[in-house]
Design a protein around this motif. Sequence first.
Motif, PDB file in Angstrom:
ATOM      1  N   ARG A  30      -5.935   0.749  86.934  1.00 16.40           N
ATOM      2  CA  ARG A  30      -6.305   1.040  88.324  1.00 16.40           C
ATOM      3  C   ARG A  30      -7.802   1.308  88.380  1.00 16.40           C
ATOM      4  O   ARG A  30      -8.326   2.050  87.546  1.00 16.40           O
ATOM      5  N   ASP A  31      -8.462   0.725  89.376  1.00 17.93           N
ATOM      6  CA  ASP A  31      -9.889   1.011  89.532  1.00 17.93           C
ATOM      7  C   ASP A  31     -10.075   2.488  89.841  1.00 17.93           C
ATOM      8  O   ASP A  31      -9.346   3.066  90.644  1.00 17.93           O
ATOM      9  N   ILE A  32     -11.077   3.086  89.197  1.00 24.05           N
ATOM     10  CA  ILE A  32     -11.314   4.517  89.378  1.00 24.05           C
ATOM     11  C   ILE A  32     -11.824   4.830  90.785  1.00 24.05           C
ATOM     12  O   ILE A  32     -11.740   5.972  91.239  1.00 24.05           O
ATOM     13  N   ASN A  87     -17.001 -10.098  90.735  1.00 25.45           N
ATOM     14  CA  ASN A  87     -18.434  -9.893  90.927  1.00 25.45           C
ATOM     15  C   ASN A  87     -19.139 -10.537  89.735  1.00 25.45           C
ATOM     16  O   ASN A  87     -18.775 -10.295  88.577  1.00 25.45           O
ATOM     17  N   GLY A  93     -23.200  -7.165  92.456  1.00 33.57           N
ATOM     18  CA  GLY A  93     -22.474  -5.914  92.294  1.00 33.57           C
ATOM     19  C   GLY A  93     -21.766  -5.751  90.964  1.00 33.57           C
ATOM     20  O   GLY A  93     -21.064  -4.759  90.764  1.00 33.57           O
ATOM     21  N   THR A  95     -21.189  -4.484  87.492  1.00 34.69           N
ATOM     22  CA  THR A  95     -21.741  -3.370  86.718  1.00 34.69           C
ATOM     23  C   THR A  95     -21.221  -3.344  85.291  1.00 34.69           C
ATOM     24  O   THR A  95     -21.828  -2.720  84.426  1.00 34.69           O
ATOM     25  N   VAL A  96     -20.084  -3.990  85.048  1.00 35.13           N
ATOM     26  CA  VAL A  96     -19.506  -4.037  83.701  1.00 35.13           C
ATOM     27  C   VAL A  96     -19.479  -5.497  83.276  1.00 35.13           C
ATOM     28  O   VAL A  96     -18.793  -6.328  83.904  1.00 35.13           O
ATOM     29  N   HIS A 100     -13.823  -9.283  84.392  1.00 30.43           N
ATOM     30  CA  HIS A 100     -12.655  -8.624  84.964  1.00 30.43           C
ATOM     31  C   HIS A 100     -12.477  -9.108  86.399  1.00 30.43           C
ATOM     32  O   HIS A 100     -13.447  -9.428  87.079  1.00 30.43           O
ATOM     33  N   HIS A 102     -11.039  -8.033  90.134  1.00 30.59           N
ATOM     34  CA  HIS A 102     -10.532  -7.006  91.041  1.00 30.59           C
ATOM     35  C   HIS A 102      -9.359  -7.610  91.803  1.00 30.59           C
ATOM     36  O   HIS A 102      -9.486  -8.701  92.388  1.00 30.59           O
TER      37      HIS A 102
HETATM   38  P1  5GP Z   1     -17.849  -4.425  88.749  1.00 32.81           P
HETATM   39  O1  5GP Z   1     -18.760  -3.530  89.562  1.00 32.81           O
HETATM   40  O2  5GP Z   1     -18.462  -4.721  87.392  1.00 32.81           O
HETATM   41  O3  5GP Z   1     -17.370  -5.648  89.461  1.00 32.81           O
HETATM   42  O4  5GP Z   1     -16.529  -3.595  88.520  1.00 32.81           O
HETATM   43  C1  5GP Z   1     -16.425  -2.528  87.630  1.00 32.81           C
HETATM   44  C2  5GP Z   1     -15.347  -1.626  88.169  1.00 32.81           C
HETATM   45  O5  5GP Z   1     -14.950  -0.759  87.135  1.00 32.81           O
HETATM   46  C3  5GP Z   1     -15.815  -0.740  89.339  1.00 32.81           C
HETATM   47  O6  5GP Z   1     -15.059  -1.064  90.510  1.00 32.81           O
HETATM   48  C4  5GP Z   1     -15.560   0.680  88.840  1.00 32.81           C
HETATM   49  O7  5GP Z   1     -15.044   1.524  89.854  1.00 32.81           O
HETATM   50  C5  5GP Z   1     -14.587   0.475  87.695  1.00 32.81           C
HETATM   51  N1  5GP Z   1     -14.715   1.466  86.642  1.00 32.81           N
HETATM   52  C6  5GP Z   1     -15.861   1.863  86.029  1.00 32.81           C
HETATM   53  N2  5GP Z   1     -15.613   2.781  85.105  1.00 32.81           N
HETATM   54  C7  5GP Z   1     -14.268   2.972  85.111  1.00 32.81           C
HETATM   55  C8  5GP Z   1     -13.400   3.825  84.345  1.00 32.81           C
HETATM   56  O8  5GP Z   1     -13.801   4.587  83.469  1.00 32.81           O
HETATM   57  N3  5GP Z   1     -12.066   3.735  84.622  1.00 32.81           N
HETATM   58  C9  5GP Z   1     -11.581   2.902  85.583  1.00 32.81           C
HETATM   59  N4  5GP Z   1     -10.253   2.907  85.775  1.00 32.81           N
HETATM   60  N5  5GP Z   1     -12.360   2.079  86.315  1.00 32.81           N
HETATM   61  C10 5GP Z   1     -13.697   2.136  86.083  1.00 32.81           C
END
Ligand code: 5GP
Length: 116
Positions: A30-32, A87, A93, A95-96, A100, A102
């Motif tokens: 689950r997204d945090i 993303n 947007g 960040t990781v 992955h 969404h």
């Molecule tokens: P991005 O911004 O790279 O598309 O998505 C990264 C997602 O990872 C963000 O929506 C963020 O809320 C989620 N995220 C980052 N750190 C964690 C974490 O420690 N646990 C969980 N469950 N989600 C995370």
Amino acid sequence: MSEPSIFTRILNGEIPSEIVAQTDTLFAIRDIAPKAPTHLLVIPKTQEYRDVTELAAGDPGLLIEMIELAKGLADAEGDGDFRLIFNTGANAGQTVFHVHAHVLSGGLDESSMNAG
Ligand code: 5GP
């Protein structure tokens, strides 16, 4: 070998997060910071691919598996309809940099177009 991503650290149990589904190649959490009633992340166990363009070029079958798992999760946890967001790049947007998807489902409106 690059540093383990935050998702690899979750997979390895170093950072707590419930793994809601997994296959031989994928896992889902689950997204945090959820942007919809159902907001899951479908993630390859390998962090070899930084984003969806690298994944599509390197292992298109794994990309198809991601879509299949997303559909299964939207059926199980959402209303069956879903928005799938990759993303791609910091300006979009991301960040990781461990590819992955969404998966957003339930109560979607225009405000959830941006999952980042
Ligand atoms: P991005 O911004 O790279 O598309 O998505 C990264 C997602 O990872 C963000 O929506 C963020 O809320 C989620 N995220 C980052 N750190 C964690 C974490 O420690 N646990 C969980 N469950 N989600 C995370």
